[in-house]
Motif scaffolding. Structure first.
Motif, PDB file in Angstrom:
ATOM      1  N   PHE A 293      58.440 -44.421 -23.785  1.00 21.11           N
ATOM      2  CA  PHE A 293      58.820 -45.643 -24.025  1.00 21.11           C
ATOM      3  C   PHE A 293      58.442 -46.652 -22.887  1.00 21.11           C
ATOM      4  N   VAL A 294      57.726 -47.837 -23.410  1.00 16.82           N
ATOM      5  CA  VAL A 294      57.141 -48.678 -22.742  1.00 16.82           C
ATOM      6  C   VAL A 294      57.816 -50.173 -22.746  1.00 16.82           C
TER       7      VAL A 294
ATOM      8  N   LEU B 233      54.572 -55.162 -22.663  1.00 14.02           N
ATOM      9  CA  LEU B 233      53.161 -54.412 -22.964  1.00 14.02           C
ATOM     10  C   LEU B 233      52.821 -54.646 -24.429  1.00 14.02           C
ATOM     11  N   TYR B 234      53.813 -54.800 -25.387  1.00 21.03           N
ATOM     12  CA  TYR B 234      53.292 -54.854 -26.643  1.00 21.03           C
ATOM     13  C   TYR B 234      52.197 -55.855 -26.961  1.00 21.03           C
TER      14      TYR B 234
ATOM     15  N   ASP C  75      54.550 -47.546 -32.283  1.00 20.93           N
ATOM     16  CA  ASP C  75      55.700 -47.818 -33.202  1.00 20.93           C
ATOM     17  C   ASP C  75      55.656 -49.276 -33.351  1.00 20.93           C
ATOM     18  N   PRO C  76      55.905 -49.690 -34.569  1.00 20.59           N
ATOM     19  CA  PRO C  76      55.785 -51.173 -35.120  1.00 20.59           C
ATOM     20  C   PRO C  76      57.211 -51.851 -34.845  1.00 20.59           C
TER      21      PRO C  76
ATOM     22  N   SER D 122      67.317 -51.796 -25.248  1.00 18.07           N
ATOM     23  CA  SER D 122      66.530 -51.583 -24.075  1.00 18.07           C
ATOM     24  C   SER D 122      65.333 -52.373 -24.051  1.00 18.07           C
ATOM     25  N   GLY D 123      64.723 -53.093 -24.778  1.00 17.67           N
ATOM     26  CA  GLY D 123      63.638 -54.016 -24.698  1.00 17.67           C
ATOM     27  C   GLY D 123      62.427 -53.068 -24.419  1.00 17.67           C
ATOM     28  N   THR D 124      62.251 -52.230 -25.171  1.00 12.92           N
ATOM     29  CA  THR D 124      61.084 -51.082 -25.168  1.00 12.92           C
ATOM     30  C   THR D 124      60.604 -50.860 -26.488  1.00 12.92           C
TER      31      THR D 124
END
Length: 242
Positions: free
Chosen positions: A170-171, A175-176, A205-206, A212-214
Motif C-alpha cells: 500500500f502506497v 504517488l497515484y 488498484d483503481p 488511510s490515504g493509500t
C-alpha cells in the motif's frame, strides 16, 4: 508482504476413502503429480471387465464368416437361376438370409464399439480416484490422511504456488499516477531472510482507501527454487525513490 501467487484447497471430485496421501506439509509438488489416491479396487475391476469385452471380437468374426458364406451362396444361386437350375423362391430365401446376416454383423460391430467406449469411460472413472496437483507449488497444509473419507467439500490439502510471489503493498495517494504497470521496483526482504530483489508492477488498484490515504499495488516477484518464503514482510522502493 510476500504472498503466494495461488493458494488452492485441493479436494477430490468423487467421494471415497483415501488409500494414501503421498505428500506431506512442506513437500514440493509439480503440476499433474499424483498427491493422493482413493480406494479404487471396484473401479479397476470394472475397467478389467470392460477391456475383456472390448477385446473379444469373436461374435464379429463369426458374423463376418456367415456373411461371406451367404455372399458366395447367393452368387452360385444367381448363376444357377440364370441357367434354369434354381428357382426364384430359393434366391429370395438366400437374399433374406443375406439381409439378416448383414444386419447381425452391423449389430455385432456396434456392440464392439460400445464395449470400446466403455473402456474409455472406465479409464476416466479410474483416473478420478487419483488426485493430482493442478499447479507447481508447495504443500502448505495437509488435512486428511489415508483411511479417512474424502469428498468435494473436504479439502485433502492446501497447495501454494510461491514461484512467482505476489508482493502486496500500500502506497500513499501522492504517488497515484506516477506508478505504472510493468514498472520495476526493488524489494528488500525482512531479516533474517533479507536480500534485494527486482519485481514488476502487475496490478494498480483503481480504488483509493480514503481513511488511510493509500491505494494498493501488486508486484510480481520471480522466486526460482522457492528461495523466498511466502508471508515474509518486505520493503519496496520504486525508481522515483519512494
Amino acid at each position: 508482504m510476500l504472498e503466494p501467487r495461488l493458494k488452492i484447497k485441493l479436494a477430490t471430485p468423487v467421494s471415497g476413502v483415501l488409500k494414501e496421501v503421498l505428500v506431506d506439509r512442506g513437500d514440493i509438488v509439480r503440476k499433474e503429480q499424483i498427491v493422493a489416491q482413493l480406494e479404487s479396487a471396484v473401479d479397476q475391476a470394472l475397467l478389467d471387465l470392460a477391456k475383456a469385452k472390448a477385446e473379444s471380437d469373436a461374435t464379429v468374426k463369426a458374423r463376418e464368416a456367415r456373411l461371406v458364406f451367404l455372399t458366395k451362396k447367393r452368387e452360385r444361386t444367381t448363376s444357377l437361376m440364370a441357367k434354369g437350375a434354381a428357382s426364384a423362391a430359393a434366391l429370395d430365401e438366400i437374399e433374406s438370409d443375406f439381409g439378416v446376416a448383414s444386419q447381425d454383423l452391423r449389430e455385432a460391430q456396434a456392440n464392439l464399439r460400445v464395449a470400446q467406449l466403455e473402456v474409455q469411460r472406465a479409464e476416466e472413472v479410474l483416473k478420478l480416484r487419483s488426485v493430482r496437483s493442478p499447479i507447481d507449488g508447495v504443500v502448505a497444509e495437509r488435512n486428511l490422511l489415508g483411511g479417512e473419507y474424502a469428498y468435494d467439500q473436504a479439502p485433502i490439502m492446501t497447495i501454494a504456488q510461491i514461484n512467482p510471489l505476489n508482493v502486496e503493498v500500500f502506497v500513499p495517494i501522492a504517488l497515484y499516477g506516477t506508478i505504472k504497470a510493468g514498472m520495476e521496483a526493488t524489494v528488500t526482504g525482512e531479516e533474517p531472510v533479507g536480500g534485494r530483489y527486482v519485481a514488476k508492477v502487475e496490478v494498480i488498484d483503481p480504488l483509493i482507501d480514503a481513511r488511510s490515504g493509500t491505494f494498493g499495488i501488486r508486484l510480481l516477484l520471480p522466486n526460482p527454487d522457492n528461495k523466498l518464503p511466502a508471508g515474509l514482510r518486505c520493503k519496496v522502493q520504486f525508481p522515483n525513490g519512494s
